[in-house]
Design a protein around this motif. Sequence first.
Motif, PDB file in Angstrom:
ATOM      1  N   VAL A   1     -22.367  51.900  -8.990  1.00 19.25           N
ATOM      2  CA  VAL A   1     -22.455  52.727 -10.190  1.00 19.25           C
ATOM      3  C   VAL A   1     -21.585  52.144 -11.300  1.00 19.25           C
ATOM      4  O   VAL A   1     -22.015  52.031 -12.456  1.00 19.25           O
ATOM      5  N   LEU A   2     -20.378  51.750 -10.961  1.00 20.06           N
ATOM      6  CA  LEU A   2     -19.467  51.204 -11.968  1.00 20.06           C
ATOM      7  C   LEU A   2     -19.968  49.862 -12.504  1.00 20.06           C
ATOM      8  O   LEU A   2     -19.811  49.567 -13.699  1.00 20.06           O
ATOM      9  N   GLN A   3     -20.586  49.061 -11.651  1.00 20.98           N
ATOM     10  CA  GLN A   3     -21.134  47.789 -12.119  1.00 20.98           C
ATOM     11  C   GLN A   3     -22.337  48.016 -13.032  1.00 20.98           C
ATOM     12  O   GLN A   3     -22.517  47.295 -14.021  1.00 20.98           O
ATOM     13  N   GLU A   4     -23.154  49.022 -12.735  1.00 18.13           N
ATOM     14  CA  GLU A   4     -24.259  49.355 -13.615  1.00 18.13           C
ATOM     15  C   GLU A   4     -23.740  49.862 -14.961  1.00 18.13           C
ATOM     16  O   GLU A   4     -24.301  49.547 -16.015  1.00 18.13           O
ATOM     17  N   ALA A   5     -22.669  50.642 -14.933  1.00 17.70           N
ATOM     18  CA  ALA A   5     -22.070  51.113 -16.186  1.00 17.70           C
ATOM     19  C   ALA A   5     -21.587  49.937 -17.030  1.00 17.70           C
ATOM     20  O   ALA A   5     -21.816  49.905 -18.252  1.00 17.70           O
ATOM     21  N   ARG A   6     -20.950  48.981 -16.395  1.00 22.38           N
ATOM     22  CA  ARG A   6     -20.488  47.789 -17.126  1.00 22.38           C
ATOM     23  C   ARG A   6     -21.665  46.999 -17.690  1.00 22.38           C
ATOM     24  O   ARG A   6     -21.600  46.482 -18.801  1.00 22.38           O
ATOM     25  N   ARG A   7     -22.731  46.917 -16.929  1.00 23.39           N
ATOM     26  CA  ARG A   7     -23.885  46.138 -17.368  1.00 23.39           C
ATOM     27  C   ARG A   7     -24.515  46.710 -18.636  1.00 23.39           C
ATOM     28  O   ARG A   7     -24.858  45.972 -19.560  1.00 23.39           O
ATOM     29  N   VAL A   8     -24.677  48.039 -18.686  1.00 18.90           N
ATOM     30  CA  VAL A   8     -25.384  48.636 -19.830  1.00 18.90           C
ATOM     31  C   VAL A   8     -24.483  48.823 -21.050  1.00 18.90           C
ATOM     32  O   VAL A   8     -24.984  49.016 -22.158  1.00 18.90           O
ATOM     33  N   LEU A   9     -23.169  48.751 -20.866  1.00 21.19           N
ATOM     34  CA  LEU A   9     -22.237  48.890 -21.983  1.00 21.19           C
ATOM     35  C   LEU A   9     -22.177  47.606 -22.811  1.00 21.19           C
ATOM     36  O   LEU A   9     -22.131  46.499 -22.273  1.00 21.19           O
TER      37      LEU A   9
END
Length: 244
Positions: A156-164
């Motif tokens: 989840v945190l890696q997906e958050a970093r990706r879309v930011l």
Amino acid sequence: MQCCLMKFCRLVCLALSTPFYLLQFVGLRGMYKRLFPFLAYNMTFSYNDKMHELKRELFRNLARFTNADGTLRLLEIGCGSGANFRFYPNGCTVICTDPNPHMEPYLRMSMDVNKHLSYEEILVLSGEDLREVQDESVDVVVCTLVLCSVNNVENVLQEARRVLRNGGALYFLEHVVSDPSTWTYFCQYVFEPLWYLLGDGCMVTRATWKNLEAAGFAELHLKHIEAPEVSLMIRPHIMGYSIK
């Protein structure tokens, strides 16, 4: 002594987890997925009343991450019934994601009340897989009371970093495991299986701050708090934001 206590906790957890597997076996889990949005929507009012000032503090500097063109595009992971909408700044554009499609009617009720925001779309997605959201396409990601129930916090945190976008921020407010020296910690481990069952997969023994520390953000602003007036099981919280 602590070792014996933990062994006892595990035995109790095993005994309490049996109803969960029985529930899955008889097919009632799917029915609860339909009922949970109604329960969550009504519990939101109580939680927001108790956490109002803390949420205001958490989101007070959201406008800092407004894009160069004056817009603020915000994606909320596991937005549920829209409990955070009232705290977002005027004109903010919100993208809603939640893995439970039965949340949508309650989400739309919150949208109707919070007309100071624009709503781009509602996506039925898990936080671990935001494939429909482009890389570096949002200014802010919000994740509150979500990381306790996802299957994989790191993803989840890696997906958050990706879309930011670079310079964007992830805001979080999560309940976490208590200090091992406390009775809260003991209760969390003993009653977690039952809590998991009634809370649609919510886990109360996660040290989520460790995941945030290891997630690779450029900055992490995090503090531990005791949430006022909420259940002992979820009283220990963390709140803050990470900057990409």
